[in-house]
Design an enzyme around this catalytic site. Structure first.
Site, PDB file in Angstrom:
ATOM      1  CD  GLU A 165     -16.435 -22.053   0.901  1.00 53.36           C
ATOM      2  OE1 GLU A 165     -17.499 -22.113   0.232  1.00 53.36           O
ATOM      3  OE2 GLU A 165     -15.355 -22.507   0.517  1.00 53.36           O
ATOM      4  CB  CYS A 189     -14.826 -22.403  -2.816  1.00 54.62           C
ATOM      5  SG  CYS A 189     -14.271 -24.007  -2.202  1.00 54.62           S
TER       6      CYS A 189
END
Length: 653
Positions: A346, A383
């Site tokens: 990720e 994120c």
């Protein structure tokens, strides 16, 4: 009453019942139920429906009350609030000097991990740098514990997560303060971004985790009609997780929840910018594991820099989760390839936030608040968070004026003991703020305009005493600006005007083109007065996640959904069914479905090799197999009859 029952079912009674109480209670409830049954039996002939209903309701209440009172209470965990939660900070406390990070030479890592509060620069302490041997030892401890945990029941795993959930809900303030002290975020940002989402993940996994991981029956093949097939989801073993600093609590508990429920152990390498919090969170996890009756070595922490992370990648873990930058993610993937260790990557994003031309003034008021929460939550250190705002020409002026007014009123400063602070500190400090300033300066040099912020505090500015970058709104950002391609990871809203192309569809096409002109593709969102229009635009955005008429992070509030992206944002997923199953090895299983038949019939129906296919060959094997294909897969009666003829001919050879 329902609230009390709900609390009782989840956490048990505040003081535990004495050992002798349960048998007595069970006996009393049994006697009461028997009495109700006698009454019903005696009055069955002439009882009214109202009385019957009342008695039935009473029996239901007795049953539910018994289930509540006799259910096993969830253990309560008390973790002392020591100096790792509330360090003694006074005027004599040493301040952190960023030069310490490079004082031992540009090519050498520091010998210890320095921990400090980015909002005050107060030193919190130091932690050791784990060597390769330390990492190997941690993996070994987790592997021994996992061998015992792999065979645990679903009930035991749910009990562990219920214990964890009880600890989180009862210790919200301590958990939040630790995260605030280390990362610089506000208490509100911590309660939302650290605690609420962790509670949601725990609740979803408790309720639905078993359904996602229990053996799954699959349809048998055409020629396997006497078989029974299924998929089993076996634990991978020991999971390695290299997690970032932006959410110290959630970034630890997020992989722990999934890994443990899937039957694994886990070793977590935390960021050097978020290591101090592992003192408290680590003690809490060990206490939770012990209280739930699970091996306490299931969760291991290692602290350090890049070399410690590299040691974890090469330690022999069975799967690796990495959350970080694309450049480091590439190094991790290359290192993991040497041992064929599967990796979840990720790698961040630059989420687009599209506003269509049909939004009303009232809707713009709502959208402006949503946009600011998305950008300035945790000072943009997210994120999945909007960084690029593509606003239709018709809505552009109204949007810019609203977000500019909101941003200009935000209070920035030390957040720990001031509930009115909106924006906290930048965790990585001056190094990260230099990155922000370079991107802002580049955009302004290419024609962008600053509405709010856009400078690094210095001199007598009170914000210069900590790691603060003011909330920033920059508009008229050209497509050529670096800030539209490089991840910001900070409190900067970049607004791009979507030119009026003469028609609504053409305007949406241009917004989608601009939004998709990026190497990142983690999440996205689109807003329009028309809900179908918002959904249509959102569906065309290149991203692993998307939302319409809501912040793209809203997908994370439904932990049934997978989390992950495309392109430079990485691959594979965590969260949801996909995330749980991703921490297992799928195992295909086939056995005989008719073994239960009597008189030896089950044994007779076991697979046997037909004579035409047996060794040594008698020459009819090809025709036999061809006949099977035509009979079972051919279209039309004539082809199937030809297949039967081939089978008969091959069998006669």
């Amino acid at each position: 009453l329902l609230g009390q029952i709900h609390t009782y079912m989840r956490f048990g009674p505040p003081p535990p019942l004495p050992p002798v109480a349960t048998p007595d209670l069970a006996s009393a409830l049994s006697t009461l139920a028997a009495a109700f049954a006698d009454v019903l039996s005696a009055a069955a002939a002439d009882i009214s429906w109202q009385s019957a209903a009342a008695l039935a309701a009473s029996l239901c209440c007795v049953y539910l009350l018994g289930a509540v009172l006799l259910s096993e209470p969830t253990p309560r965990v008390d973790v002392p609030v020591d100096e790792d939660v509330e360090p003694k900070i006074d005027g004599s406390t040493a301040k952190f000097d960023a030069a310490l990070l490079t004082a031992e030479g540009a090519r050498r890592e520091p010998s210890v991990v320095y921990c400090w509060d980015p909002s005050s620069m107060d030193m919190l302490g130091t932690l050791p740098v784990a060597s390769a041997e330390d990492v190997a030892a941690a993996v070994g401890r987790a592997r021994v514990a996992q061998a015992a945990w792999a065979g645990s029941t679903w009930g035991a795993r749910r009990r562990l997560l219920r214990t964890m959930l009880r600890f989180v809900t009862e210790n919200q303030r301590a958990i939040a303060r630790v995260a605030v002290r280390e990362s610089g975020k506000t208490m509100v940002d911590a309660i939302f971004g650290e605690i609420l989402v962790t509670c949601e993940k725990l609740k979803w996994t408790i309720a639905h985790g078993e359904a996602a991981l229990r053996p799954e029956r699959r349809p048998t093949g055409t020629l396997a009609m006497t078989k029974r097939v299924k998929v089993e989801w076996r634990p991978v073993g020991v999971v390695g997780a290299i997690v970032p600093w932006n959410y110290p609590f959630h970034n630890v508990f997020n992989p722990v929840i999934s890994a443990l429920f899937a039957g694994n152990g886990i070793v977590i390498k935390v960021s050097e910018y978020a290591s101090w919090s592992t003192l408290y969170y680590g003690r809490a996890l060990r206490a939770i594991l012990a209280a739930a009756g699970a091996p306490t070595d299931l969760v291991q922490f290692v602290t350090g820099y890049g070399s410690t992370g590299a040691a974890l990648v090469g330690s022999g873990v069975d799967k690796l989760i990495f959350v970080g930058s694309p450049s480091v993610g590439g190094h991790v993937m290359r290192a993991a390839a040497a041992s064929l260790t599967p990796v979840v990557l990720e790698l961040g994003g630059k989420d687009p936030f599209v506003v269509c031309d049909d939004v009303s003034e009232a809707e713009l008021d709502r959208i402006a608040q949503v946009a600011c929460r998305g950008v300035f939550q945790n000072m943009g250190q997210n994120c999945a968070g909007p960084e690029r705002f593509f606003v239709a020409d018709a809505a552009y002026a109204g949007f810019c004026s609203r977000v500019g007014a909101i941003a200009s009123r935000l209070k920035c400063g030390p957040p720990l003991d001031d509930a009115e602070v909106d924006c906290g500190a930048i965790t990585m400090g001056r190094r990260q703020m230099g990155h922000y300033q370079a991107l802002v300066d580049d955009a302004v040099s290419k024609g962008a305009r600053l509405l709010v912020g856009g400078y690094t505090p210095s001199g007598d500015d009170p914000l210069a005493a900590g790691s603060f970058y003011p909330p920033t709104v920059i508009v008229d950002v050209p497509e050529s600006a670096d800030i539209l391609q490089t991840e910001i990871f900070g409190p900067i809203m970049c607004v791009v005007r979507v030119a009026d192309c003469g028609a609504a569809a053409a305007n949406d096409d241009e917004a989608v083109r601009l939004a998709n002109n990026c190497d990142f593709a983690l999440s996205s969102c689109a807003f329009a007065q028309s809900a179908p229009r918002a959904r249509a635009v959102a569906a065309r955005l290149e991203a692993g996640m998307s939302a319409s008429n809501d912040l793209e992070g809203s997908t994370y509030l439904s932990q049934s959904l997978p989390f992950g992206g495309r392109k430079q944002s990485g691959f594979d997923r965590f969260a949801g069914i996909e995330g749980l199953r991703g921490l297992t090895t799928p195992r295909a299983v086939c056995d005989d479905a008719l073994e239960w038949l009597p008189f030896g019939l089950g044994a007779l129906l076991r697979t046997a090799i037909p004579p035409p296919l047996q060794y040594p060959s008698r020459g009819g094997g090809f025709d036999f197999a061809s006949g099977l294909i035509e009979l079972f897969y051919g279209e039309g009666v004539s082809l199937k009859l030809r297949g039967v003829a081939k089978l008969i001919g091959a069998a006669a050879k």
